[in-house]
Each structure stands twice: as C-alpha cells, then as structure tokens.
Design a protein around this motif. Structure first.
Motif, short mmCIF file in Angstrom:
data_model
loop_
_atom_site.label_atom_id
_atom_site.label_comp_id
_atom_site.label_asym_id
_atom_site.label_seq_id
_atom_site.Cartn_x
_atom_site.Cartn_y
_atom_site.Cartn_z
N MET A 44 0.77 -0.92 0.45
CA MET A 44 -0.11 0.01 0.36
C MET A 44 1.05 1.33 0.03
SD MET A 44 -2.35 -1.20 3.69
CE MET A 44 -3.92 -0.24 3.21
N SER A 45 0.12 2.06 -0.55
CA SER A 45 1.07 3.34 -0.78
C SER A 45 0.92 4.82 1.07
CB SER A 45 0.62 4.54 -1.55
OG SER A 45 -0.75 4.88 -0.21
N ALA A 46 1.68 5.12 0.89
CA ALA A 46 1.43 5.68 2.82
C ALA A 46 -0.35 5.91 2.57
CB ALA A 46 2.63 6.39 3.22
N GLU A 47 -0.65 7.12 1.66
CA GLU A 47 -1.73 7.80 2.13
C GLU A 47 -3.05 6.43 2.04
OE1 GLU A 47 -0.99 11.76 -1.00
OE2 GLU A 47 -2.15 9.63 -1.87
N GLN A 48 -2.80 5.57 1.57
CA GLN A 48 -3.55 4.21 0.97
C GLN A 48 -3.22 3.61 3.15
OE1 GLN A 48 -2.24 1.86 -1.66
NE2 GLN A 48 -3.86 2.63 -3.24
N LEU A 49 -2.78 3.89 3.40
CA LEU A 49 -2.51 2.65 4.72
C LEU A 49 -2.82 3.97 5.50
CD1 LEU A 49 -1.22 0.06 6.12
CD2 LEU A 49 0.97 1.71 6.22
N ALA A 50 -2.92 4.74 5.42
CA ALA A 50 -3.75 5.83 6.48
C ALA A 50 -5.03 6.59 6.20
CB ALA A 50 -3.29 7.14 5.95
N ALA A 51 -6.12 5.93 5.22
CA ALA A 51 -6.99 5.70 4.70
C ALA A 51 -7.41 4.73 5.54
CB ALA A 51 -7.63 6.24 3.10
N VAL A 52 -7.68 3.05 5.25
CA VAL A 52 -6.96 2.42 5.38
C VAL A 52 -7.70 2.40 7.04
CG1 VAL A 52 -7.18 0.05 5.56
CG2 VAL A 52 -7.14 0.98 3.75
N THR A 53 -6.16 2.56 7.83
CA THR A 53 -6.21 2.71 9.48
C THR A 53 -7.01 3.80 10.08
OG1 THR A 53 -4.31 3.13 8.74
CG2 THR A 53 -4.14 1.48 9.22
N GLY A 54 -6.80 4.96 9.33
CA GLY A 54 -7.72 5.86 10.00
C GLY A 54 -6.60 6.61 10.86
N VAL A 55 -5.25 6.25 11.02
CA VAL A 55 -3.93 6.77 11.42
C VAL A 55 -3.36 8.06 10.66
CG1 VAL A 55 -1.66 5.91 12.90
CG2 VAL A 55 -3.52 4.39 12.40
N ALA A 56 -3.87 9.06 10.69
CA ALA A 56 -4.11 10.20 9.25
C ALA A 56 -1.99 10.19 9.17
CB ALA A 56 -4.38 11.51 9.81
N ARG A 57 -1.44 10.47 10.44
CA ARG A 57 -0.45 10.24 9.86
C ARG A 57 0.65 10.14 9.65
NH1 ARG A 57 -0.41 9.17 15.40
NH2 ARG A 57 1.30 7.94 16.02
#
Length: 444
Positions: free
Chosen positions: A102-115
């Motif tokens: 996953m890209s960093a942005e995708q990982l943040a979107a799935v997990t909700g860990v925005a940073r």
C-alpha cells in the motif's frame, strides 16, 4: 460488429474531490495521489524496496546513507510499543496483511492513522526498525518533492519479527482482527507493486462510495475461504467486496491479457458448479492497462478482456437459473474514472457490463450496488461473513462500526479452541509464534 465491447464512458463527469466519501478528511480518493493516472512507475511496475537489515549492510559498506526520516533505533521503538501506539501498530499490520502492499496515503486511509500519510511518520520509522515493514520508493532521475513521500510504499517483512515481537504483546481477539483467522504468519507482498497499489486504490474507492459493507484485499480473497474447500490456495481474487445482504464480489484487476483467458475459464467452472444462492459469489474483472504507455505498444487489454469474458461464458454457460453470463462482469478503470481527478456516475452505482444479453447485443449494464438490479436470495446465512470480517483491521476504518459482533469470530469459536476473546496471548512456543493459534483455515 455484433458482440463488440461497448464504448468507453463518454458522458458527463464530476470532480473526484467532490464525490461523496466516507474516508477521513484529507485522505479521500480526490485528495490521494492517483496511482493509475499519475505516471510514477518509471521502470516497469516495481518500486525499489529496502528493509532494516539491508539498510544496515549498505550503510556499513559505505554504499548508502540513511535519510533523516528513516533514522531510528529498534530498542527505543520497542519501548514505545504499548498503549495507543500498539493499537495503531496492529491496525497497520492488519491492513498490510490483507492488502499486502500500500502507499502511505492508502495505509492512512484504511487505518485512520492520518499521520502515516506523510510517508515519513515516526510511527512507520519505528515499525521499520523493529523489522515489521519494508519501505518502497519510486526512483528515477527527477528530484523528489515533499508530496513524493506520500507515494512511498509499505509491505510486511517475512523475517518473523512480527510473530516474535508483536504477537506476544496482543490478545487472541486482537490477533484475529489482524489475520481474520486465515493464518498467523506475516505475509509479504509479491513482485507486482503497481498491480497491488492500483488494486488497493480500487478497493478504497469502492468502500468510499458507501455501497458495500466490507471491503478486503487479496489475502482474504482465496476461493477456499470464500466458498470453502476443494480449491487450490493459489486461486484467489485481488479484492473482495461484501454487499449489505452478503453478496460477495470477487474483483480481478488486470493490466495485461497474458493469463486472463485461463483465469476466466477457471472462474466460469467454479461459478457453474456453485449456484449464486449457495455461494453468494459474483466475479468482476476490472481492466487497468497503464494509460501512460505509448499507444503503439498498447495490448488493447480492455477489448481482449471483454472478448475473453464472452468466450468463457459461452464455453461454460452454467444452467438455467445459474447462468455464468449473469455472474461475470467487466468494466474498465476509465469507465469509472475517465481522466485524472474525474469520476463518472457509473462509479458510485458500481455499474458493470455483463454478457447476459442476446448474441447480437450481449452486453447489458447492471449496478452491483443495487439489490434489485443484481438480486441475491441466499440459502445460507450470507451476512455472517459481514459480522465475522467487519471488525478486521484490513477493512477500511469507516466500515468497521455497527456490526453485531464484538470480535471477528463468534465467541463460541474462540472458546472451542481454548480461549475467550479477551484472553491474553498464550505461552510462546519454540518457533516464536504463540501456541494454541486457531486452525490455518476457517470458512468465512
């Protein structure tokens, strides 16, 4: 020509940034880097990967220096692995387990860990130094910008660090949310990075429409998990969407046609042997040939895939009441997202083409999101899969709430194998994996 593929969508489009999205603000589809239209695959479909062990060897040999955002210390990272940070780590490992890369942005979107979306977060640096994840970057002669790091890729390592270090700190229920009970060993991604990232983006965009109850990646797309037993473990889909009534849509993303006919023949045989009311399974092929390659070398993936779908359902038609032509759909990425930053009305409705019409006009459009357009009357408890999988960390975070069960398996299943869902992890066995784990296979 009779039976020719329908034309690409040419109607009105809207801004993707204006489309309805359930994702966290700043992480919606219209705000992420587009891995389909953005030309950040300079060499083939692979990124350049590194793990902490490779980093140490390269630095020791004088071959490389560590960028500031990867500076860290494994001992200090382990000391921080508790409380809220432990829960974020589990969410990240669970997402990468299911979606694989996953890209960093995708990982943040799935997990909700925005940073995490920055691609340079201290949390991901800690996980890198703990040996949990590898980092992939896109490399060419151009200088990078601050936004470039948001396209950094992540995947799990296969070194056993997660099993040795992370799992002993977790409860049985927490591990189930990571693995969904499929297997405990950390699974790294394969070699086709573009395929994995584009498939993840497709899954996220489907989830953002609000048309599905659960959206999961390749790790939970194996046929023997979808419909139970009798099929080789390598037979899987790239993603699986579950509609609110339990209908399963197995998604195959293809950027080439080299193995599409064989895949289609296999899916057609499966669907012909497993009626919809008994399996709940429909298959969707999404063509996603790289739009940035020279037109002179295009393999015309869209046309060839449409033709292959027609051939597959003709060779394996099924039987009255279970026609394969009504269960294998196809759509092109550009039908839903015709140009950079634009979206068609077909995307929200999940409109796809089925070869279910008469021979001279075979292609009929139906909405996968509409239970009246694609009907499903199961003879089994189809929504149990939603309850079992809805809380998994691989399911985008906005889809995880509102499920009837607290944990991703029923309490009696946990009890059957010796643990209440709230029990701490059992004694660690000699191989470093907690003893007493659930069996390697459980049907959804």
């Amino acid at each position: 020509m009779a039976g020719a593929p329908p034309a690409l969508y040419e109607g009105a489009t809207g801004l993707l940034a204006d489309a309805r999205s359930s994702a966290t603000a700043g992480l919606a589809a219209g705000e992420r880097i587009d891995p389909f239209w953005s030309d950040f695959w300079p060499v083939g479909s692979k990124a350049s990967w590194v793990n902490v062990h490779q980093m140490r060897r390269q630095v020791a040999s004088g071959f490389a220096r560590v960028p500031y955002w990867l500076n860290g210390n494994g001992t200090a990272a382990l000391q921080r692995l508790h409380g809220h940070r432990l829960q974020e780590t589990l969410a990240i490992v669970g997402a990468l387990t299911v979606w694989q890369n996953m890209s960093a942005e995708q990982l943040a979107a799935v997990t909700g860990v925005a940073r995490v979306a920055t691609g340079r977060s201290a949390l991901m640096t800690d996980l890198f130094h703990l040996g949990f994840v590898e980092v992939g970057v896109h490399a060419d002669a151009l200088r990078r910008t601050d936004r470039s790091a948001r396209s950094n890729l992540y995947r799990l390592t296969r070194t056993g660090a997660i099993e040795r270090t992370l799992y002993p700190l977790t409860s049985y229920a927490e591990r189930l949310k990571v693995t969904a009970g499929v297997e405990e060993g950390a699974i790294g991604a394969g070699m086709h990075d573009r395929h994995g990232v584009v498939a993840t983006e497709l899954g996220l965009r489907i989830a953002e429409t609000g048309s599905v109850a659960v959206m999961l990646g390749e790790h939970l797309g194996r046929v023997q998990d979808l419909i139970s037993g009798g099929w080789h473990p390598s037979f899987d889909a790239d993603a699986v969407a579950l509609r609110g009534d339990g209908l399963r849509v197995a998604i195959e993303l293809t950027a080439s046609t080299s193995n599409v006919p064989a895949k289609l023949a296999r899916w057609a045989r499966l669907l012909a042997s497993k009626p919809l009311r008994d399996s709940g399974l429909i298959v969707l092929f999404v063509t996603a040939e790289n739009p940035n390659i020279d037109s002179s070398v295009s393999r015309n993936v869209r046309k060839r895939t449409f033709d292959a779908v027609r051939l597959a359902v003709r060779n394996t038609p099924g039987f009255p009441g279970n026609r394969t032509a009504e269960r294998i759909g196809v759509i092109d990425w550009r039908d839903w997202y015709p140009s950079p930053g634009r979206v068609s009305p077909w995307a929200a409705a999940l409109n796809v083409w089925f070869p279910s019409g008469p021979p001279d006009v075979p292609w009929e459009m139906r909405s996968l999101a509409d239970p009246f357009d694609v009907e499903f009357s199961p003879r089994f408890d189809a929504t149990a899969a939603i309850d079992n999988l809805g809380r998994c960390f691989g399911n985008p975070q906005w889809l995880r709430s509102g499920h009837r069960t607290v944990d991703p398996v029923a309490a009696h299943l946990a009890g059957l194998y010796g643990y209440a869902p709230t029990d701490l992890a059992p004694r660690v066995s000699n191989n470093g994996i907690p003893a007493g784990v659930i069996p390697p296979r459980q049907r959804w």
